[in-house]
Enzyme design. Structure first.
Site, mmCIF file in Angstrom:
data_model
loop_
_atom_site.group_PDB
_atom_site.id
_atom_site.type_symbol
_atom_site.label_atom_id
_atom_site.label_comp_id
_atom_site.label_asym_id
_atom_site.label_seq_id
_atom_site.Cartn_x
_atom_site.Cartn_y
_atom_site.Cartn_z
ATOM 1 N N GLU A 174 -22.388 -28.013 -66.179
ATOM 2 C CA GLU A 174 -21.125 -28.272 -65.488
ATOM 3 C C GLU A 174 -21.379 -29.118 -64.231
ATOM 4 O OE1 GLU A 174 -18.188 -25.772 -62.608
ATOM 5 O OE2 GLU A 174 -19.166 -24.653 -64.230
ATOM 6 N N ASP A 220 -19.864 -32.869 -63.939
ATOM 7 C CA ASP A 220 -18.942 -33.186 -62.852
ATOM 8 C C ASP A 220 -19.309 -34.530 -62.216
ATOM 9 O OD1 ASP A 220 -16.912 -32.525 -60.733
ATOM 10 O OD2 ASP A 220 -18.701 -32.477 -59.483
ATOM 11 N N GLU A 276 -16.315 -30.173 -68.294
ATOM 12 C CA GLU A 276 -17.394 -30.788 -67.517
ATOM 13 C C GLU A 276 -18.757 -30.489 -68.142
ATOM 14 O OE1 GLU A 276 -15.433 -30.852 -63.037
ATOM 15 O OE2 GLU A 276 -16.687 -29.161 -63.624
#
Length: 230
Positions: free
Chosen positions: A46, A50, A122
């Site tokens: 994640e 991102d 993400e």
């Protein structure tokens, strides 16, 4: 074990490391509840996803809007990659069907569920980037998020609705808007609020959400459209 190959087929991507795609769907709560699960959770993916997501969207906005300044581009990017946008894209891809969650988290709804789905989106970006490289990750993001850019810009959804409504109300009517609870329903862990925005005690717009803040934003958006201020 969930058959992650179905999602892989849906993506049209043949992963070299199947486990990395699987890990993208593993929430921390599942690992905490299943100590014998050795694959780990998705938070590192994640984190990576991102950063990739921000770069890809930034690049697209920079090319698409040569006349917008840094502040405008930053605000538009924030709207494109916010929880609402990412969770909406995740729902279209049916990512929720492949999630590994604890028994408690699996019952989550509303804002909490949207947050999990956005984080999973993400994580999948991170998994594609690690396994396939930048171009496939960019294509995935483009295929699933770029369609949101035009309506966000056209409808000025990148502008904070409450701030804009207050600015317009003071400029045109010389008054400050007031927000009031119209109704609330549901149990404490899954509340739904309906808020109204008022000018001089006249209801201008209504909105609903899982928090008063979300409902106020929606009410402000409704008020802006009602007055044709956007």
């Amino acid at each position: 074990m969930k058959d992650i190959s179905k999602f892989e087929e849906q993506l049209g991507v043949n992963f070299n490391d199947k486990d990395i795609l699987l890990r993208a769907f593993v929430h921390r709560s599942y690992v905490n509840e299943n100590r014998d699960f050795t694959l780990g959770h998705n938070e590192r993916l994640e984190f990576l996803g991102d950063a990739v997501l921000e770069l890809v969207v930034t690049e697209e906005l920079y090319k698409r809007f040569p006349n917008k300044n840094e502040g405008e581009l930053t605000a538009i990017r924030a709207a494109v990659v916010n929880t609402k946008s990412l969770s909406s894209a995740a729902k279209k891809l049916k990512m929720g069907d492949f999630l590994f969650l604890s028994k408690g988290e699996s019952k989550s709804t509303g804002r909490a569920r949207s947050y999990i789905l956005a984080n999973t989106f993400e994580s999948v970006v991170g998994a594609i980037y690690i396994d396939q490289g930048y171009k496939p990750a960019k294509k995935f993001i483009g295929d699933n998020l770029f369609e949101m850019i035009e309506p966000i810009v056209t409808e000025k959804l990148w502008v904070d609705a409450k701030s804009l409504f207050q600015e317009k109300a003071q400029e045109i009517h010389g008054t400050t808007p007031e927000y009031k609870v119209i109704s609330e329903s549901g149990p404490d862990h899954d509340k739904k609020f309906t808020m109204g925005v008022y000018l001089d005690n006249k209801l201008i717009g209504k909105g609903s959400g899982s928090s008063k803040q979300d409902a106020e934003q929606e009410a402000a958006e409704a008020g802006l459209k009602e007055n044709e201020w956007i």
